[in-house]
Design a protein around this motif. Structure first.
Motif, PDB file in Angstrom:
ATOM      1  N   PHE A  49      -1.228  -4.082  -4.903  1.00 10.81           N
ATOM      2  CA  PHE A  49      -0.342  -4.466  -3.937  1.00 10.81           C
ATOM      3  C   PHE A  49      -1.189  -5.318  -2.653  1.00 10.81           C
ATOM      4  O   PHE A  49      -1.813  -5.091  -1.925  1.00 10.81           O
ATOM      5  CB  PHE A  49      -0.430  -2.973  -3.082  1.00 10.81           C
ATOM      6  CG  PHE A  49      -0.051  -1.708  -4.230  1.00 10.81           C
ATOM      7  CD1 PHE A  49       1.366  -1.361  -4.018  1.00 10.81           C
ATOM      8  CD2 PHE A  49      -0.685  -0.778  -4.340  1.00 10.81           C
ATOM      9  CE1 PHE A  49       1.950  -1.021  -5.329  1.00 10.81           C
ATOM     10  CE2 PHE A  49      -0.491   0.157  -5.205  1.00 10.81           C
ATOM     11  CZ  PHE A  49       0.427  -0.111  -5.973  1.00 10.81           C
ATOM     12  N   SER A  51       0.057  -6.222   0.193  1.00 11.78           N
ATOM     13  CA  SER A  51      -0.104  -6.113   1.827  1.00 11.78           C
ATOM     14  C   SER A  51       0.401  -4.475   2.469  1.00 11.78           C
ATOM     15  O   SER A  51       0.762  -4.041   1.057  1.00 11.78           O
ATOM     16  CB  SER A  51       0.929  -6.592   2.189  1.00 11.78           C
ATOM     17  OG  SER A  51       2.417  -6.352   2.394  1.00 11.78           O
ATOM     18  N   ASP A  54       3.694  -3.454   0.432  1.00 19.09           N
ATOM     19  CA  ASP A  54       3.460  -3.356  -0.865  1.00 19.09           C
ATOM     20  C   ASP A  54       3.526  -1.863  -1.158  1.00 19.09           C
ATOM     21  O   ASP A  54       3.935  -1.457  -1.962  1.00 19.09           O
ATOM     22  CB  ASP A  54       3.020  -4.321  -1.542  1.00 19.09           C
ATOM     23  CG  ASP A  54       3.151  -5.968  -1.165  1.00 19.09           C
ATOM     24  OD1 ASP A  54       5.017  -6.237  -1.489  1.00 19.09           O
ATOM     25  OD2 ASP A  54       2.376  -7.207  -0.843  1.00 19.09           O
ATOM     26  N   VAL A  57       6.085   0.781   0.079  1.00 22.26           N
ATOM     27  CA  VAL A  57       7.091   0.348  -0.979  1.00 22.26           C
ATOM     28  C   VAL A  57       7.143   1.543  -2.568  1.00 22.26           C
ATOM     29  O   VAL A  57       8.011   1.983  -2.705  1.00 22.26           O
ATOM     30  CB  VAL A  57       7.661  -0.929  -0.768  1.00 22.26           C
ATOM     31  CG1 VAL A  57       9.397  -1.382  -2.251  1.00 22.26           C
ATOM     32  CG2 VAL A  57       8.496  -1.295   0.244  1.00 22.26           C
ATOM     33  N   ALA A  58       5.684   1.088  -2.901  1.00 21.05           N
ATOM     34  CA  ALA A  58       4.804   1.945  -3.720  1.00 21.05           C
ATOM     35  C   ALA A  58       5.249   3.711  -3.374  1.00 21.05           C
ATOM     36  O   ALA A  58       5.875   4.239  -4.611  1.00 21.05           O
ATOM     37  CB  ALA A  58       4.192   1.354  -4.734  1.00 21.05           C
ATOM     38  N   SER A 109       9.819   1.806   6.419  1.00 22.56           N
ATOM     39  CA  SER A 109       9.112   1.112   5.585  1.00 22.56           C
ATOM     40  C   SER A 109      10.241   0.747   5.900  1.00 22.56           C
ATOM     41  O   SER A 109      10.934  -1.187   4.951  1.00 22.56           O
ATOM     42  CB  SER A 109       8.249   1.620   4.834  1.00 22.56           C
ATOM     43  OG  SER A 109       9.349   1.601   3.978  1.00 22.56           O
ATOM     44  N   SER A 113      10.452  -3.744   6.778  1.00 20.59           N
ATOM     45  CA  SER A 113      10.107  -4.443   5.696  1.00 20.59           C
ATOM     46  C   SER A 113      10.507  -5.627   5.427  1.00 20.59           C
ATOM     47  O   SER A 113      11.888  -5.397   4.904  1.00 20.59           O
ATOM     48  CB  SER A 113       9.266  -3.082   4.551  1.00 20.59           C
ATOM     49  OG  SER A 113       8.890  -4.169   3.127  1.00 20.59           O
ATOM     50  N   VAL A 115       9.510  -6.923   2.402  1.00 26.23           N
ATOM     51  CA  VAL A 115       9.433  -6.015   0.913  1.00 26.23           C
ATOM     52  C   VAL A 115      10.560  -6.534   0.249  1.00 26.23           C
ATOM     53  O   VAL A 115      10.741  -5.181   0.820  1.00 26.23           O
ATOM     54  CB  VAL A 115       8.041  -5.761   0.486  1.00 26.23           C
ATOM     55  CG1 VAL A 115       7.671  -5.343  -0.791  1.00 26.23           C
ATOM     56  CG2 VAL A 115       6.868  -6.119   1.358  1.00 26.23           C
ATOM     57  N   LYS A 116      11.363  -7.001  -0.529  1.00 25.60           N
ATOM     58  CA  LYS A 116      12.516  -6.538  -0.752  1.00 25.60           C
ATOM     59  C   LYS A 116      11.774  -5.045  -1.823  1.00 25.60           C
ATOM     60  O   LYS A 116      10.306  -4.618  -2.415  1.00 25.60           O
ATOM     61  CB  LYS A 116      12.550  -7.814  -2.425  1.00 25.60           C
ATOM     62  CG  LYS A 116      14.332  -7.385  -3.104  1.00 25.60           C
ATOM     63  CD  LYS A 116      14.040  -7.799  -3.658  1.00 25.60           C
ATOM     64  CE  LYS A 116      15.504  -7.917  -4.689  1.00 25.60           C
ATOM     65  NZ  LYS A 116      16.486  -6.812  -4.160  1.00 25.60           N
ATOM     66  N   THR A 117      13.134  -4.070  -1.726  1.00 20.06           N
ATOM     67  CA  THR A 117      12.676  -2.652  -2.327  1.00 20.06           C
ATOM     68  C   THR A 117      14.393  -2.599  -3.019  1.00 20.06           C
ATOM     69  O   THR A 117      15.149  -2.583  -2.608  1.00 20.06           O
ATOM     70  CB  THR A 117      12.005  -1.631  -1.905  1.00 20.06           C
ATOM     71  OG1 THR A 117      12.500  -0.573  -1.885  1.00 20.06           O
ATOM     72  CG2 THR A 117      13.247  -1.518  -0.056  1.00 20.06           C
TER      73      THR A 117
END
Length: 187
Positions: A49, A51, A54, A57-58, A109, A113, A115-117
């Motif tokens: 991960f 960041s 990330d 998002v997980a 998040s 974020s 980060v793509k989710t």
């Protein structure tokens, strides 16, 4: 491809992060603390991960996995498609509100974020599964997919209101029922 030990290591990391978030929100998910709690080196954590977002998002993905398994075990039983969709959303609401700190971390998040989710698409799929039974046959430009996505967005905003203390579960359910009945007319 990841080995079994890599999958287990990743799972330990995500579980450690979720446990920390459930007690203190995103702020409690310090990377060093997560690595210590998961029993992995800090460098290993960053390989999995890159960041903190990330990692968050997980954790969101894990929560969705739990919801999906719950729906597979106990499909919605309400009468019509809008009612079944609301049943899924309220199940998600109750699940998240059991741990409000984690719920706030997950919602934040999604909003903050870069980060793509796939959260929106996964929630849309769950709503289509509940409403129509076959989300895989509904194309990306099908109006049913678009309105299910809109209902998912409405639910996200309702969760924000609940986390802020501006709405109860009953109020959210009432608004979702009205929205679903209007949006999912042709499902």
């Amino acid at each position: 491809m990841r080995s079994r030990s890599q999958h287990q290591r990743r799972k330990r990391i995500v579980q450690a992060a979720a446990a920390l978030a459930s007690r203190g929100g995103i702020e409690a998910m310090q990377m060093r603390t997560v690595s210590e709690r998961a029993g992995v080196a800090l460098g290993t954590l960053y390989r999995y991960f890159p960041s903190k977002m990330d990692l968050v998002v997980a954790v969101v993905g894990e929560e969705l996995d739990l919801l999906e398994r719950s729906i597979e075990r106990r499909p919605p039983r309400a009468g019509d498609p809008p009612q079944r969709a609301v049943e899924v959303l309220m199940r998600a609401t109750r699940g998240l509100m059991r741990e409000p700190e984690l719920a706030e971390a997950l919602i934040r998040s999604l909003l903050l974020s870069d980060v793509k989710t796939d959260f929106g698409e996964r929630m849309t799929g769950l709503l289509l599964l509940a409403a129509s039974g076959r989300p895989d046959t509904i194309t990306a430009d099908d109006p049913r997919r678009l309105v299910a996505r809109a209902l998912s967005g409405i639910w996200t905003m309702e969760m924000i209101e609940m986390l802020r203390g501006n709405a109860t579960a009953e109020e959210i359910q009432a608004r979702l029922e009205i929205s679903a009945a209007r949006l999912l007319i042709d499902t």
